[in-house]
Design a protein around this motif. Structure first.
Motif, PDB file in Angstrom:
ATOM      1  N   GLY A 251       0.815  -1.319   0.080  1.00 31.49           N
ATOM      2  CA  GLY A 251      -0.166   0.101   0.026  1.00 31.49           C
ATOM      3  C   GLY A 251       0.863   1.132  -0.102  1.00 31.49           C
ATOM      4  O   GLY A 251       1.861   1.002  -0.297  1.00 31.49           O
ATOM      5  N   ALA A 270      -9.363   0.326   0.728  1.00 28.96           N
ATOM      6  CA  ALA A 270      -9.078   1.711   0.788  1.00 28.96           C
ATOM      7  C   ALA A 270      -8.043   2.408   0.065  1.00 28.96           C
ATOM      8  O   ALA A 270      -7.221   1.615  -0.390  1.00 28.96           O
ATOM      9  N   ASN A 287     -14.723 -10.608  -2.054  1.00 34.25           N
ATOM     10  CA  ASN A 287     -15.032  -9.855  -0.833  1.00 34.25           C
ATOM     11  C   ASN A 287     -16.730 -10.109  -0.650  1.00 34.25           C
ATOM     12  O   ASN A 287     -17.429 -10.213  -1.402  1.00 34.25           O
TER      13      ASN A 287
HETATM   14  C1  FAD Z   1      -1.627   7.584   6.633  1.00 33.05           C
HETATM   15  C2  FAD Z   1      -2.270   6.191   6.486  1.00 33.05           C
HETATM   16  C3  FAD Z   1      -1.589   5.309   5.566  1.00 33.05           C
HETATM   17  C4  FAD Z   1      -2.130   4.008   5.253  1.00 33.05           C
HETATM   18  N1  FAD Z   1      -1.338   3.017   4.437  1.00 33.05           N
HETATM   19  C5  FAD Z   1      -2.090   1.870   4.280  1.00 33.05           C
HETATM   20  C6  FAD Z   1      -1.036   0.892   3.577  1.00 33.05           C
HETATM   21  O1  FAD Z   1      -0.064   1.396   2.995  1.00 33.05           O
HETATM   22  N2  FAD Z   1      -1.856  -0.108   3.250  1.00 33.05           N
HETATM   23  C7  FAD Z   1      -2.994  -0.679   3.562  1.00 33.05           C
HETATM   24  O2  FAD Z   1      -3.583  -1.641   3.224  1.00 33.05           O
HETATM   25  N3  FAD Z   1      -3.725   0.108   4.609  1.00 33.05           N
HETATM   26  C8  FAD Z   1      -3.150   1.550   4.828  1.00 33.05           C
HETATM   27  N4  FAD Z   1      -4.027   2.100   5.638  1.00 33.05           N
HETATM   28  C9  FAD Z   1      -5.025   1.807   6.098  1.00 33.05           C
HETATM   29  C10 FAD Z   1      -6.189   2.111   5.331  1.00 33.05           C
HETATM   30  O3  FAD Z   1      -7.144   3.078   5.673  1.00 33.05           O
HETATM   31  C11 FAD Z   1      -7.174   0.592   5.581  1.00 33.05           C
HETATM   32  O4  FAD Z   1      -7.645   0.973   7.075  1.00 33.05           O
HETATM   33  C12 FAD Z   1      -7.024  -0.553   5.408  1.00 33.05           C
HETATM   34  O5  FAD Z   1      -6.431  -0.885   4.194  1.00 33.05           O
HETATM   35  C13 FAD Z   1      -8.044  -1.587   5.912  1.00 33.05           C
HETATM   36  O6  FAD Z   1      -7.542  -2.874   5.629  1.00 33.05           O
HETATM   37  P1  FAD Z   1      -8.491  -4.214   5.470  1.00 33.05           P
HETATM   38  O7  FAD Z   1      -9.244  -4.014   3.844  1.00 33.05           O
HETATM   39  O8  FAD Z   1      -7.637  -5.336   5.623  1.00 33.05           O
HETATM   40  O9  FAD Z   1      -9.658  -4.092   6.346  1.00 33.05           O
HETATM   41  P2  FAD Z   1     -11.008  -3.409   6.403  1.00 33.05           P
HETATM   42  O10 FAD Z   1     -11.098  -2.153   5.853  1.00 33.05           O
HETATM   43  O11 FAD Z   1     -11.718  -3.972   7.608  1.00 33.05           O
HETATM   44  O12 FAD Z   1     -11.596  -4.571   5.232  1.00 33.05           O
HETATM   45  C14 FAD Z   1     -11.956  -5.885   5.544  1.00 33.05           C
HETATM   46  C15 FAD Z   1     -12.628  -6.367   4.196  1.00 33.05           C
HETATM   47  O13 FAD Z   1     -12.808  -7.725   4.421  1.00 33.05           O
HETATM   48  C16 FAD Z   1     -14.311  -7.946   3.951  1.00 33.05           C
HETATM   49  N5  FAD Z   1     -14.747  -9.257   4.885  1.00 33.05           N
HETATM   50  C17 FAD Z   1     -14.946  -9.458   5.966  1.00 33.05           C
HETATM   51  N6  FAD Z   1     -15.228 -10.528   6.095  1.00 33.05           N
HETATM   52  C18 FAD Z   1     -15.352 -11.369   4.925  1.00 33.05           C
HETATM   53  C19 FAD Z   1     -15.515 -12.702   4.760  1.00 33.05           C
HETATM   54  N7  FAD Z   1     -15.854 -13.540   5.649  1.00 33.05           N
HETATM   55  N8  FAD Z   1     -15.792 -12.856   3.546  1.00 33.05           N
HETATM   56  C20 FAD Z   1     -15.166 -11.771   2.345  1.00 33.05           C
HETATM   57  N9  FAD Z   1     -14.982 -10.866   2.684  1.00 33.05           N
HETATM   58  C21 FAD Z   1     -14.775 -10.391   4.030  1.00 33.05           C
HETATM   59  C22 FAD Z   1     -15.107  -6.826   4.596  1.00 33.05           C
HETATM   60  O14 FAD Z   1     -16.228  -6.593   3.506  1.00 33.05           O
HETATM   61  C23 FAD Z   1     -14.032  -5.792   4.264  1.00 33.05           C
HETATM   62  O15 FAD Z   1     -14.420  -5.211   2.895  1.00 33.05           O
HETATM   63  C24 FAD Z   1      -3.429   3.756   5.828  1.00 33.05           C
HETATM   64  C25 FAD Z   1      -4.029   4.614   6.683  1.00 33.05           C
HETATM   65  C26 FAD Z   1      -3.620   5.857   6.821  1.00 33.05           C
HETATM   66  C27 FAD Z   1      -4.405   6.904   7.656  1.00 33.05           C
END
Ligand code: FAD
Lengths: 324, 247
Positions: A251, A270, A287
């Motif tokens: 990311g 995100a 997803n």
């Molecule tokens: C300054 C800053 C920098 C950042 N840099 C990065 C970065 O470099 N990389 C990064 O990844 N993030 C970064 N973030 C964080 C980013 O904003 C998100 O919070 C993060 O990417 C979310 O991770 P996620 O998708 O794993 O979790 P979530 O947003 O919680 O998403 C989980 C997903 O899984 C799905 N899901 C849940 N259960 C199931 C299931 N059983 N079957 C199918 N789907 C399911 C949900 O529908 C949801 O879409 C940064 C944030 C900030 C503020």
């Protein structure tokens, strides 16, 4: 005037990114009506160096001195600049690897050259060497020009292409012994955090996020990656929570990848995550939330529960392998 | 120990990037600018040295117009002692490196922290060029740094699939990556104190010809619409991927 490739090796072997940079260097040399030569630093066998010939290199200068067995950016840059001066090369090309990024800016200063970093298209010698790179962490593409015709170019991994341009290749030793002052930051040891496939160079990346519910469920991600010969990656929160090692975090604030195929499982998409992966050539998203932003940049999407879909996918791949 | 932290002033990571005109520049309307996240790791590490009991002074520096001053104030609120703005337009990595070099020369800094790259131009060139102009050691993509003596340090540097342990001499330029420290949130006291801390404006010390110039910005090629596949038909996905030669 000739084009000089820095052919970086990892423990005596070339990786794909070097052949991609060689292809770039060769195509550029053709445009300029000249040859592509290369410099290699560190212990390496002739047989490995000869592989460069396949990708357009007609001559390689090999620097082998004990002091440079371990990576030291100051000494490496000085060695490359010294070859560039002796062969009168005013364009140096290298892969935008970790080491490439450490060396290229130094070489640019030494050669009074413009640094063109992470390019994704061929420079246009007839038009101020115009070329392009990603900007705003993959959210934009910047086209830019150089006022100088002396250049140090780093080529983004998977950003260009690899093509065979077979040449008969000559290998020549080049004497370069670094001064003590050039050994001011020297690698003592490399600690491998994973035995797996390199994330930045992988053709396929299988990536998973918070939808996985916990680290204990990653077995199927690893199995899927294993079947596909893919590297594994993860979203930031899963690395922050210690579910996955930090070096898998992709990311905007993690590693930026551009594989041929990126499979995102249980990752919402995100904007900061997408910034690091959106230059992937093909994207598959699994997803359960149809509104997940990741689907907007997906080529293929499956809306469903990953705990059902991924095991089925694994079975389907195994079947395809048996029949295919 | 005098530490310089280079601060790049960049659009917040959540920004939806839009370009103005024919892609001449970024449309800044409604965009929040922040400390480049990688530079902020460097700032945090510098403050960490102070917390470990080392006698350090921390200067935050940015090359840019008056618009970067709030970003420098934020660095002061987080814990830098003073700030410097070099009043030049930061549109070229060689120019930025050269400007910082001219400022640093003769000032007895031991460590310069930068980000591994800025999240706007992503060039990753300034730190290495700065080190080369200064004739200092350089460690890029650092995920760890400890002092091992008055003039030596051990660092970890990210490499493919792991990290390298590097022994380096000071003075040094370190480009920072996640892992070297954790971001800090400024507290009320820090924010109040920041208002009174010195922020000097320095004019660019010499004319440096730009070497690179932006022609235009485009958006990455638009994606075709997503092909949806039924959740119980993983075999179809495999067929699609095989037929496109992807697996
Ligand atoms: C300054 C800053 C920098 C950042 N840099 C990065 C970065 O470099 N990389 C990064 O990844 N993030 C970064 N973030 C964080 C980013 O904003 C998100 O919070 C993060 O990417 C979310 O991770 P996620 O998708 O794993 O979790 P979530 O947003 O919680 O998403 C989980 C997903 O899984 C799905 N899901 C849940 N259960 C199931 C299931 N059983 N079957 C199918 N789907 C399911 C949900 O529908 C949801 O879409 C940064 C944030 C900030 C503020």
């Amino acid at each position: 005037m000739s084009v000089l490739l820095f052919a970086e090796n990892s423990q005596g072997k070339f990786k794909k990114a070097v052949f991609e940079a060689a292809t770039y260097g060769f195509e550029l040399a053709q445009l300029l009506g000249t040859n592509l030569e290369a410099v290699s630093i560190g212990q390496i066998e002739n047989a490995e160096l000869e592989k460069l010939g396949t990708y357009g290199v007609s001559k390689v200068y090999r620097i082998q001195s004990e002091e440079m067995d371990a990576f030291a950016n100051t000494a490496y840059a000085a060695g490359i600049a010294s070859v560039a001066k002796s062969v009168d090369a005013n364009i140096v090309v290298m892969a935008q690897t970790y080491n490439g990024r450490a060396i290229a800016p130094r070489v640019a200063v030494k050669l009074k050259a413009a640094p063109l970093s992470g390019v994704i298209s061929m420079v246009d010698p007839g038009n101020g060497f115009q070329t392009a790179k990603y900007s705003y962490s993959g959210k934009g593409v910047e086209s830019f020009k150089s006022e100088k015709d002396s250049l140090v170019i780093t080529v983004k991994a998977n950003g260009f292409h690899v093509a065979e341009n077979p040449q008969s290749i000559a290998i020549e030793n080049f004497e370069y012994t670094p001064a003590a002052s050039e050994l001011d930051a020297v690698a003592k040891e490399i600690v491998k955090a994973s035995s797996g496939i390199s994330l930045t160079e992988a053709e396929i990346v299988v990536s998973a996020g918070r939808g996985m519910k916990g680290p204990e469920n990653w077995g199927m991600i690893e199995e899927l990656a294993g079947l596909l010969g893919a590297a594994t990656a993860c979203s930031k929160p899963t690395a922050d929570m210690g579910w996955r090692p930090h070096h898998e975090h992709v990311g905007q604030t993690g590693i930026q990848v551009a594989p041929n195929l990126y499979i995102a499982i249980g990752i919402s998409g995100a904007i900061q995550h997408l910034a690091g992966v959106s230059s992937s050539k093909n994207i598959v998203v699994i997803n359960k939330d149809p509104e997940a932003p990741f689907f907007k940049i997906a080529d293929f999407g499956i809306i469903g529960d990953l705990f059902d879909v991924v095991p089925q996918l694994i079975e389907a791949i195994k079947k395809a392998k048996v029949s295919g | 120990m005098k530490i310089l932290v280079c601060i790049s002033h960049v659009p917040d990571t959540t920004t939806k990037i839009k370009f103005e005109g024919n892609g001449d520049t970024l449309d800044k309307s409604g965009v929040t600018f922040v400390i480049n996240p990688y530079c902020e790791y460097g700032l945090s590490r510098a403050i960490g040295f102070r917390e470990e009991g080392k006698n350090v002074s921390i200067t935050a520096l940015s090359v840019g117009g008056p618009e970067v001053e709030p970003t420098l104030r934020k660095a002061l609120a987080i814990g830098a002692d003073d700030a410097v703005r070099i009043s030049a337009h930061p549109n070229d990595s060689a120019l930025v490196a050269r400007q910082i070099y001219n400022y640093v020369e003769g000032k007895e800094f031991s460590v310069i922290f930068t980000g591994k790259e800025s999240i706007d131009f992503n060039g990753s060139m300034v730190p290495g060029m700065l080190a080369e102009y200064l004739g200092w050691s350089f460690v890029s993509f650092a995920t760890h740094m400890e002092m091992t003596g008055e003039e030596s340090a051990v660092l970890h540097r990210e490499v493919d699939g792991g990290y390298e342990v590097v022994e380096a001499r000071l003075p040094i330029v370190v480009s920072c990556q996640k892992g070297i420290s954790e971001w800090r949130i400024p507290n009320m006291r820090g924010i109040m104190a920041a208002r009174k801390k010195p922020l000097a404006v320095v004019s660019p010390s010499e004319e440096v010809a730009d070497t690179l110039s932006t022609i235009k910005f485009d958006y990455p090629p638009a994606k075709e619409a997503c092909t949806y596949i039924e959740p119980d038909n993983a075999a179809r996905l495999v067929d699609e991927l095989v037929s496109k030669g992807l697996i």
